[in-house]
Scaffold this active site. Structure first.
Site, PDB file in Angstrom:
ATOM      1  N   ARG A  44       0.411  -1.897  -0.519  1.00 48.34           N
ATOM      2  CA  ARG A  44      -0.214  -0.338  -0.313  1.00 48.34           C
ATOM      3  C   ARG A  44       0.731   0.912   0.014  1.00 48.34           C
ATOM      4  O   ARG A  44       2.025   1.339   1.028  1.00 48.34           O
ATOM      5  CB  ARG A  44      -0.688   0.105   1.595  1.00 48.34           C
ATOM      6  CG  ARG A  44      -1.989   1.333   1.208  1.00 48.34           C
ATOM      7  CD  ARG A  44      -2.270   1.172   2.610  1.00 48.34           C
ATOM      8  NE  ARG A  44      -3.278   1.912   2.551  1.00 48.34           N
ATOM      9  CZ  ARG A  44      -3.524   3.191   2.979  1.00 48.34           C
ATOM     10  NH1 ARG A  44      -2.344   3.664   3.817  1.00 48.34           N
ATOM     11  NH2 ARG A  44      -4.761   3.863   3.107  1.00 48.34           N
ATOM     12  N   SER A 113     -12.295  -3.743   1.543  1.00 47.09           N
ATOM     13  CA  SER A 113     -12.494  -2.065   3.117  1.00 47.09           C
ATOM     14  C   SER A 113     -14.039  -2.105   3.148  1.00 47.09           C
ATOM     15  O   SER A 113     -14.416  -1.890   2.497  1.00 47.09           O
ATOM     16  CB  SER A 113     -12.040  -1.158   2.784  1.00 47.09           C
ATOM     17  OG  SER A 113     -10.541  -1.100   3.008  1.00 47.09           O
ATOM     18  N   LYS A 142      -5.028   6.391   7.835  1.00 44.91           N
ATOM     19  CA  LYS A 142      -6.242   6.391   6.996  1.00 44.91           C
ATOM     20  C   LYS A 142      -7.252   7.706   7.735  1.00 44.91           C
ATOM     21  O   LYS A 142      -6.954   7.984   8.421  1.00 44.91           O
ATOM     22  CB  LYS A 142      -7.096   5.319   7.061  1.00 44.91           C
ATOM     23  CG  LYS A 142      -6.940   4.110   6.635  1.00 44.91           C
ATOM     24  CD  LYS A 142      -7.518   2.942   7.308  1.00 44.91           C
ATOM     25  CE  LYS A 142      -6.923   1.856   6.509  1.00 44.91           C
ATOM     26  NZ  LYS A 142      -7.461   1.152   4.719  1.00 44.91           N
TER      27      LYS A 142
END
Length: 210
Positions: A44, A113, A142
């Site tokens: 990521r 997610s 996030k």
């Protein structure tokens, strides 16, 4: 011969996060994750160019394959196909699971997610292989507000699909997450930002197992 789809392993779910890695590269962090015994790693990286991402992903894919570690690419279905990753993880604003499945095939893992029970139920209907549940706690990785432990409890009680708990999980609060029934748990900055990644992973594994 048809390939056998990998499954979500119990234990620590590793994710790269170079900006939290105190000067270490994603490659170095992945090597340490593998040395620590992590069996699934997701690439990521939001802030690099596509060229940089592809170069890193190719190298990390090779490392994972050589060590029998499941390798997941975040967001980039095209790159996942390019490197023959074991799967791809997509968010609520990304491509629908049905479209992802047509592109990557039946033998690859699709993670989704989710931030509420409605998301989780839809992911099951759409054919996700596992879901991300979170962010459980407030996190700098996030932008979304934390969903809290309540959503994790809802998933444990209502969703018959493998899941990984994610978001703000640290050594100091991981026991709370485990007690609610999470068997796959993701920590990002807690691992890549550790002074010694291998030692950190071993301490965490002593708490949660796997």
């Amino acid at each position: 011969m048809k390939k056998t789809k990998r499954t979500l392993p119990h234990g620590i779910y590793g994710i790269t996060g170079e900006k939290f890695a105190v000067g270490r590269s994603n490659i170095d962090c992945v090597k340490s994750m593998i040395d620590g015994g992590i069996k699934i790693i997701q690439y990521r990286e939001k802030e690099k160019s596509i060229r940089e991402k592809v170069e890193e992903i190719i190298e990390i894919r090779s490392l994972c394959r050589a060590n029998d570690v499941t390798f997941i690419v975040n967001d980039h279905v095209d790159i996942a196909i390019l490197v023959d990753a074991d799967g791809v993880h997509v968010g609520q604003d990304d491509m629908d699971i049905s479209h992802v499945r047509k592109l990557i095939g039946e033998d690859k893992i699709i993670g989704k997610s989710t931030h509420c029970l409605e998301h989780a139920k839809k992911a099951v209907l759409d054919g996700a292989d596992y879901i991300g549940v979170g962010p459980i706690f407030k996190t700098t990785t996030k932008e979304k507000d934390p969903v809290g432990l309540g959503y994790l409890e809802e998933v444990v009680k209502n969703i018959n699909l493998p899941f990984v708990a994610i978001g703000g999980i640290k050594e100091s609060n991981i026991e709370e997450v485990k007690k609610l029934g999470a068997t796959s748990i993701c920590l990002v900055s807690e691992i890549v930002g550790a002074e010694n990644i291998v030692k950190k992973i071993k301490r965490l594994k002593n708490i949660i197992g796997g």
